[in-house]
Design a protein around this motif. Structure first.
Motif, PDB file in Angstrom:
ATOM      1  N   ALA A 148       0.841  -1.197   0.000  1.00 11.88           N
ATOM      2  CA  ALA A 148       0.000   0.000   0.000  1.00 11.88           C
ATOM      3  C   ALA A 148       0.877   1.247   0.000  1.00 11.88           C
ATOM      4  O   ALA A 148       0.591   2.204  -0.736  1.00 11.88           O
ATOM      5  N   SER A 149       1.959   1.227   0.792  1.00 12.35           N
ATOM      6  CA  SER A 149       2.856   2.386   0.794  1.00 12.35           C
ATOM      7  C   SER A 149       3.481   2.566  -0.574  1.00 12.35           C
ATOM      8  O   SER A 149       3.620   3.695  -1.056  1.00 12.35           O
ATOM      9  N   ALA A 150       3.856   1.440  -1.213  1.00 12.87           N
ATOM     10  CA  ALA A 150       4.451   1.533  -2.537  1.00 12.87           C
ATOM     11  C   ALA A 150       3.456   2.135  -3.524  1.00 12.87           C
ATOM     12  O   ALA A 150       3.812   2.987  -4.345  1.00 12.87           O
ATOM     13  N   ILE A 151       2.193   1.697  -3.434  1.00 17.06           N
ATOM     14  CA  ILE A 151       1.187   2.218  -4.366  1.00 17.06           C
ATOM     15  C   ILE A 151       0.960   3.703  -4.112  1.00 17.06           C
ATOM     16  O   ILE A 151       0.821   4.500  -5.044  1.00 17.06           O
ATOM     17  N   ARG A 152       0.956   4.090  -2.816  1.00 16.89           N
ATOM     18  CA  ARG A 152       0.731   5.509  -2.516  1.00 16.89           C
ATOM     19  C   ARG A 152       1.900   6.367  -2.979  1.00 16.89           C
ATOM     20  O   ARG A 152       1.740   7.561  -3.212  1.00 16.89           O
ATOM     21  N   ALA A 153       3.090   5.740  -3.076  1.00 20.27           N
ATOM     22  CA  ALA A 153       4.245   6.501  -3.535  1.00 20.27           C
ATOM     23  C   ALA A 153       4.287   6.602  -5.059  1.00 20.27           C
ATOM     24  O   ALA A 153       5.012   7.427  -5.608  1.00 20.27           O
ATOM     25  N   ASP A 154       3.515   5.750  -5.737  1.00 22.06           N
ATOM     26  CA  ASP A 154       3.440   5.770  -7.195  1.00 22.06           C
ATOM     27  C   ASP A 154       2.804   7.089  -7.646  1.00 22.06           C
ATOM     28  O   ASP A 154       1.830   7.544  -7.051  1.00 22.06           O
ATOM     29  N   THR A 155       3.365   7.712  -8.705  1.00 25.98           N
ATOM     30  CA  THR A 155       2.813   9.009  -9.102  1.00 25.98           C
ATOM     31  C   THR A 155       1.359   8.920  -9.520  1.00 25.98           C
ATOM     32  O   THR A 155       0.587   9.846  -9.317  1.00 25.98           O
ATOM     33  N   ALA A 156       0.964   7.778 -10.107  1.00 24.23           N
ATOM     34  CA  ALA A 156      -0.414   7.664 -10.586  1.00 24.23           C
ATOM     35  C   ALA A 156      -1.407   7.705  -9.435  1.00 24.23           C
ATOM     36  O   ALA A 156      -2.505   8.239  -9.575  1.00 24.23           O
ATOM     37  N   TRP A 157      -1.046   7.138  -8.304  1.00 18.90           N
ATOM     38  CA  TRP A 157      -2.011   7.016  -7.203  1.00 18.90           C
ATOM     39  C   TRP A 157      -1.610   7.838  -5.993  1.00 18.90           C
ATOM     40  O   TRP A 157      -2.109   7.614  -4.899  1.00 18.90           O
ATOM     41  N   ASN A 158      -0.681   8.788  -6.166  1.00 17.01           N
ATOM     42  CA  ASN A 158      -0.225   9.593  -5.047  1.00 17.01           C
ATOM     43  C   ASN A 158      -1.401  10.346  -4.433  1.00 17.01           C
ATOM     44  O   ASN A 158      -2.124  11.046  -5.128  1.00 17.01           O
ATOM     45  N   GLY A 159      -1.596  10.197  -3.116  1.00 16.17           N
ATOM     46  CA  GLY A 159      -2.674  10.928  -2.454  1.00 16.17           C
ATOM     47  C   GLY A 159      -3.891  10.088  -2.148  1.00 16.17           C
ATOM     48  O   GLY A 159      -4.845  10.567  -1.557  1.00 16.17           O
ATOM     49  N   ILE A 160      -3.861   8.807  -2.501  1.00 15.20           N
ATOM     50  CA  ILE A 160      -5.023   7.968  -2.232  1.00 15.20           C
ATOM     51  C   ILE A 160      -4.756   7.220  -0.933  1.00 15.20           C
ATOM     52  O   ILE A 160      -3.625   6.837  -0.652  1.00 15.20           O
ATOM     53  N   TYR A 161      -5.742   7.099  -0.062  1.00 18.31           N
ATOM     54  CA  TYR A 161      -5.498   6.306   1.148  1.00 18.31           C
ATOM     55  C   TYR A 161      -6.727   5.571   1.641  1.00 18.31           C
ATOM     56  O   TYR A 161      -6.656   4.402   1.966  1.00 18.31           O
ATOM     57  N   TRP A 162      -7.902   6.238   1.677  1.00 19.86           N
ATOM     58  CA  TRP A 162      -9.091   5.570   2.232  1.00 19.86           C
ATOM     59  C   TRP A 162      -9.381   4.260   1.520  1.00 19.86           C
ATOM     60  O   TRP A 162      -9.623   3.233   2.146  1.00 19.86           O
ATOM     61  N   GLU A 163      -9.374   4.310   0.168  1.00 19.30           N
ATOM     62  CA  GLU A 163      -9.792   3.148  -0.597  1.00 19.30           C
ATOM     63  C   GLU A 163      -8.867   1.966  -0.334  1.00 19.30           C
ATOM     64  O   GLU A 163      -9.317   0.850  -0.078  1.00 19.30           O
ATOM     65  N   LEU A 164      -7.541   2.254  -0.391  1.00 19.23           N
ATOM     66  CA  LEU A 164      -6.566   1.181  -0.179  1.00 19.23           C
ATOM     67  C   LEU A 164      -6.726   0.558   1.204  1.00 19.23           C
ATOM     68  O   LEU A 164      -6.823  -0.664   1.353  1.00 19.23           O
ATOM     69  N   PHE A 165      -6.757   1.419   2.233  1.00 18.88           N
ATOM     70  CA  PHE A 165      -6.778   0.888   3.584  1.00 18.88           C
ATOM     71  C   PHE A 165      -8.110   0.219   3.877  1.00 18.88           C
ATOM     72  O   PHE A 165      -8.163  -0.756   4.633  1.00 18.88           O
ATOM     73  N   ALA A 166      -9.194   0.731   3.284  1.00 16.57           N
ATOM     74  CA  ALA A 166     -10.484   0.085   3.497  1.00 16.57           C
ATOM     75  C   ALA A 166     -10.453  -1.336   2.939  1.00 16.57           C
ATOM     76  O   ALA A 166     -10.931  -2.281   3.567  1.00 16.57           O
ATOM     77  N   PHE A 167      -9.841  -1.480   1.771  1.00 19.38           N
ATOM     78  CA  PHE A 167      -9.756  -2.803   1.160  1.00 19.38           C
ATOM     79  C   PHE A 167      -8.936  -3.758   2.025  1.00 19.38           C
ATOM     80  O   PHE A 167      -9.348  -4.882   2.308  1.00 19.38           O
ATOM     81  N   ILE A 168      -7.772  -3.270   2.489  1.00 21.68           N
ATOM     82  CA  ILE A 168      -6.907  -4.122   3.313  1.00 21.68           C
ATOM     83  C   ILE A 168      -7.604  -4.477   4.629  1.00 21.68           C
ATOM     84  O   ILE A 168      -7.591  -5.626   5.072  1.00 21.68           O
ATOM     85  N   ALA A 169      -8.240  -3.466   5.233  1.00 25.77           N
ATOM     86  CA  ALA A 169      -8.928  -3.711   6.501  1.00 25.77           C
ATOM     87  C   ALA A 169     -10.015  -4.760   6.308  1.00 25.77           C
ATOM     88  O   ALA A 169     -10.207  -5.635   7.150  1.00 25.77           O
ATOM     89  N   LEU A 170     -10.707  -4.679   5.168  1.00 31.59           N
ATOM     90  CA  LEU A 170     -11.772  -5.649   4.898  1.00 31.59           C
ATOM     91  C   LEU A 170     -11.200  -7.064   4.812  1.00 31.59           C
ATOM     92  O   LEU A 170     -11.758  -8.007   5.387  1.00 31.59           O
ATOM     93  N   LEU A 171     -10.053  -7.205   4.123  1.00 27.57           N
ATOM     94  CA  LEU A 171      -9.428  -8.527   4.015  1.00 27.57           C
ATOM     95  C   LEU A 171      -9.148  -9.095   5.402  1.00 27.57           C
ATOM     96  O   LEU A 171      -9.511 -10.228   5.727  1.00 27.57           O
ATOM     97  N   PHE A 172      -8.489  -8.279   6.243  1.00 33.42           N
ATOM     98  CA  PHE A 172      -8.139  -8.761   7.574  1.00 33.42           C
ATOM     99  C   PHE A 172      -9.387  -9.026   8.390  1.00 33.42           C
ATOM    100  O   PHE A 172      -9.460 -10.010   9.132  1.00 33.42           O
ATOM    101  N   PHE A 173     -10.366  -8.128   8.248  1.00 34.06           N
ATOM    102  CA  PHE A 173     -11.575  -8.271   9.057  1.00 34.06           C
ATOM    103  C   PHE A 173     -12.259  -9.599   8.756  1.00 34.06           C
ATOM    104  O   PHE A 173     -12.650 -10.323   9.669  1.00 34.06           O
TER     105      PHE A 173
END
Lengths: 434, 422
Positions: free
Chosen positions: A387-412
């Protein structure tokens, strides 16, 4: 003649309770508006629910699924709804979900981790649902620990087979020696035979067999492992290996042998006293220093070793709790039947102690599974690292809710279903007395 | 008639070491000890050989060298010319700060949620269940990273506060500024300050303690002592005469009057943050990293504490409540005098182990760049000096001593409240 019967002689029919006391209305009255304070709480809660849902539902459902970058997402949002605020950009998940799940595992080999996961469930079935699955399936559960590394890492099939042969050799020596000499000598002989096989003979065996019969599948390097798959892999290995170690440590801690007891106490308290992250530092920086010069094995294996030690200490405490919760009468009963230590443990103490500690074991598992995310700090690409790598990517720089929501859902999903399973098991194993 | 003869004298044979239960335990222990020492010797000799090959003998001299990195959130003065030891000390204090803040917040939230989960109100109980399940089943690292991302990405930059019609305004009567660089809150200032005491002179562990703070604590302690005296007097009077004198106004007076007098003498006032140029000055600056860590750790731990509190209250059998009301105690007193003392016995040990978990989880600060002991000693110091062995072992030692002292307290408490059984 006395017919002053002012006492009623026939029963009146039962009347229905007032409408406000039964049915939906009664339920609402009792559960939501039973007093003025409750009414205030209800109103506040309803408002809170409305506030959250009115923000979250449009965010989830009025969203963009197809875009190549966050900017493109925002353009689509502007075009469709006239604002970029309050709309999710699920395109990032659509774009990267395979990477989040599998890391850099070669995409044409995705079937292997999936098959390993499915087989894991098959192997666990006779353990988890012992009343519904035939006991013979346990043979597959015994094979699985050797099959899983073969599927995940690939390479020659003779490596896992040779590892399994070590156990076979040990068992063979044990069964011969324990009949001929004694049980204790048999045990020692078995350990020695297995160790000799693994350290000395197995490399010749593997080499010879793979040159004669080169059966194998494409090898995958450890550094290509990642994503949610890595979390599952680390969690399963750590728990699977730590359960027997934990039992031994718990018994050691309860034992009358002073030196053994203090070695176990020292190990358990040391591991439980330090944060997992320092143990991961040991795995990534120090473990190679502790081994003979020139040893260099891969980081995933080192992390697995440290996570196993970590969970073994916690497991030992959980099982010790189970042992301590058994009434003294059970120990005394076993002694009075003339059982020796290991027989008493195997037939009387452990079955009950493990049963009592199942909720603890499952919650340790959930804890370890969540803690696997810490490997991102030492530079492995698990979900959070990715997720950190994707957020560092220029295409997706600035995105966080969507990524973390997805990861949280997996763990949940995984953790929640495990905790529900443990509750089911507790109910099933409840014998009505303690 | 038989006569007793001496039992045959036993010859000691080597096999008795294994087969005679009198000797077997000693044999096993000796073997275990030898095995352990062999393992330790093997590891140590490997380490020595490896370190020699790398040319890095174990030594701690690097601690005196200048750290030459900055720590932006700190309690004591520090600059980059200070030594690595000073940096580690500042880091340790930062760890303790976030741990204490987190434990307090987690306790408050956790107890509230735990009690509300048992509420008669169906809706409230369900909402609290959702909260608990949501936080318990998602890794704490994810919450920390998410909290950090929210703070950085969604809050206004300080420049948004500028101009005639600013996009963002300060909260709470212009005293608190919430920006994406952190939160600025008013600081406590004393115009007639008593000054500081300097402990440990100029060494790396030098420590300034504000005399104002000490004075405030002394007065507070004195007030609380006096309040307890007053309530003991009221209790004695109640037992003697049956009437309890009204003391709440005396109590409030004792608590507040000396404190207000002291604060006036010291010249207490608040220093508000102000926008100067492109950033805020004045006030206390709480960095994003601290707030993210604090929030995430306390909300995460609160979910566990809520479950503990709930289980503790449920563990008290209903008969206790019924017996208390049969004695004529009101619900409030039932809770205070009957339920809570028993529930606390169940609640406190797991609660303390959760505090311990929170302290250990605070090492995840390294993920958001908060400079705690892991970030200084196990992070930048280790990377700069290349002394992995020394740094990691010291780091473990620090956490181990924190954990062991907390569990010593817990054992002491457990022994004190333990029910005596057979």
């Amino acid at each position: 003649m006395s017919d002053v019967s002012f006492v009623r002689t026939e029963m009146l029919p039962e009347q229905a309770p007032p409408a406000s006391e039964v049915g939906a209305l009664g339920w609402v009255k009792h559960n939501l508006f039973s007093s003025w304070f409750n009414t205030i709480l209800t109103v506040v809660s309803l408002y809170a629910i409305y506030y959250v849902l009115s923000g979250v539902l449009p965010w989830i459902f009025q969203s963009v699924w197809n875009a190549d970058s966050l900017n493109e997402c925002r353009e689509i949002m502007m075009a469709t709804w006239g604002s970029t605020h309050g709309h999710a950009c699920w395109a990032v998940i659509n774009d990267r979900w395979l990477q989040l799940l599998f890391g850099f595992y070669p995409s044409h080999l995705y079937w292997r981790p999936i098959l390993a996961l499915v087989l894991l469930l098959v192997a666990l079935a006779p353990v988890l649902y012992s009343d519904r699955v035939p006991t013979k399936m346990l043979i597959f559960s015994a094979i699985y620990p050797f099959l899983m590394p073969f599927l995940m890492w690939g390479g020659t099939i003779w490596g896992p087979i040779s590892a399994a042969l070590g156990f076979v050799a040990g068992w063979f020596v044990y069964s011969v020696l324990s009949k001929q000499v004694s049980e204790l000598v048999g045990m020692i002989g078995a350990v020695v035979a297995a160790v000799i096989w693994w350290l000395v003979l197995s490399s010749y065996f593997t080499g010879a067999m793979s040159s004669v019969l080169p059966i194998g599948i494409e090898a995958v390097e450890s550094r290509q492992f990642g994503g949610f798959m890595l979390a599952i892999l680390l969690g399963v290995v750590a728990i699977g290996v730590s359960l027997p170690i934990g039992i031994v440590l718990a018994l050691g801690r309860q034992s009358d042998l002073l030196i053994v007891k203090y070695l176990c106490v020292g190990f358990i308290e040391f591991i439980r006293g330090v944060p997992l992250i320092t143990l991961l530092f040991v795995a990534s920086l120090l473990l190679n220093l502790f081994l003979p010069p020139g040893t260099n094995f891969d980081i995933i294996l080192r992390v697995m070793i440290m996570m196993t030690l970590f969970s073994a200490a916690y497991m030992a405490e959980v099982i010790r709790g189970g042992l301590a919760a058994l009434p003294r009468g059970q120990y005394e009963g076993a002694d009075s039947l003339g059982l020796n230590y290991w027989q008493a443990q195997r037939l009387i103490i452990m079955p009950q102690a493990l049963k009592i500690s199942i909720p603890g074991i499952v919650s340790t598992f959930i804890g370890i599974f969540k803690d696997t995310t810490l490997v991102s700090i030492i530079g492995l690409f698990d979900v959070i690292g990715l997720a950190s790598a994707i957020r560092a990517d220029t295409a997706w720089n600035g995105i966080y809710w969507e990524l973390f929501a997805f990861i949280a859902l997996l763990f949940f999903i995984v953790c929640f279903s495990m905790s529900r399973y443990s509750m089911y098991l507790e109910r099933k194993l409840q014998t009505g007395h303690r | 008639m038989t006569t007793l003869t001496d039992p045959p004298k036993e010859q000691f044979r080597l096999s008795m070491l294994l087969y005679d239960t009198r000797y077997r335990s000693a044999t096993i222990q000796v073997i275990a000890m030898i095995g352990f020492m062999l393992l330790a010797a093997w590891i140590i000799s490997n380490t020595i050989q490896n370190l020699e090959a790398l040319g890095k003998p174990v030594e701690f001299g690097f601690f005196a060298e200048p750290a030459s990195y900055d720590i932006n959130q700190r309690l004591l003065e520090y600059d980059s010319r200070d030594s690595h030891l000073r940096a580690a000390f500042i880091g340790l204090l930062n760890t303790l700060v976030v741990a204490v803040l987190g434990c307090i917040t987690a306790t408050i939230v956790g107890v509230l949620v735990g009690v509300l989960r048992l509420s008669n109100n169906w809706l409230v109980a369900r909402i609290m269940t959702v909260y608990v399940e949501m936080f318990r089943n998602v890794p704490v690292l994810l919450w920390i990273v998410l909290a950090m991302a929210i703070l950085i990405e969604s809050l206004p930059a300080p420049r948004a506060f500028r101009g005639e019609n600013p996009e963002a305004t300060m909260n709470l009567f212009d005293s608190v500024a919430v920006t994406n660089r952190g939160i600025y809150v008013p600081e406590f200032l004393f115009s007639r300050s008593l000054g500081d005491i300097h402990i440990f002179g100029t060494s790396s562990l030098r420590f300034d303690i504000s005399l104002d703070l000490i004075a405030i604590l002394i007065v507070l302690g004195g007030s609380i002592f006096a309040m307890r005296k007053v309530s003991a007097w009221a209790q004695a009077k109640q037992e003697a005469s049956g009437d309890r004198p009204t003391i709440w106004h005396i109590q409030l007076g004792i608590l507040f009057v000396p404190m207000i007098v002291l604060l006036t003498i010291l010249g207490f006032h608040l220093g508000f943050p102000e926008l100067k140029g492109f950033n805020f000055t004045g006030g206390t600056h709480l960095r994003n990293s601290l707030i993210a860590l604090w929030l995430a750790l306390s909300l995460y731990t609160a979910a566990f504490i809520a479950e503990i509190v709930r289980a503790g209250i449920l563990a008290i059998s209903k008969g206790q409540t019924e017996a208390a009301s049969a004695l004529g105690l009101r619900p409030g007193r039932t809770m205070r005098l009957v339920i809570l003392p028993q529930a606390l016995r169940v609640i406190i040990p797991p609660m303390i182990s959760n505090y311990l978990n929170l302290t250990k989880n605070s090492s995840l600060a390294i993920a958001v760049g908060y400079m705690d002991i892991t970030g200084t000693l196990g992070g930048i110091t280790m990377n700069q000096t290349g002394r992995e062995l020394e740094c990691v072992l010291l780091l473990m030692l620090v956490y181990l001593s924190i954990s062991l002292s907390i569990s010593a307290v817990m054992n002491w408490y457990n022994n004190r409240v333990k029910l005596v059984e057979r």
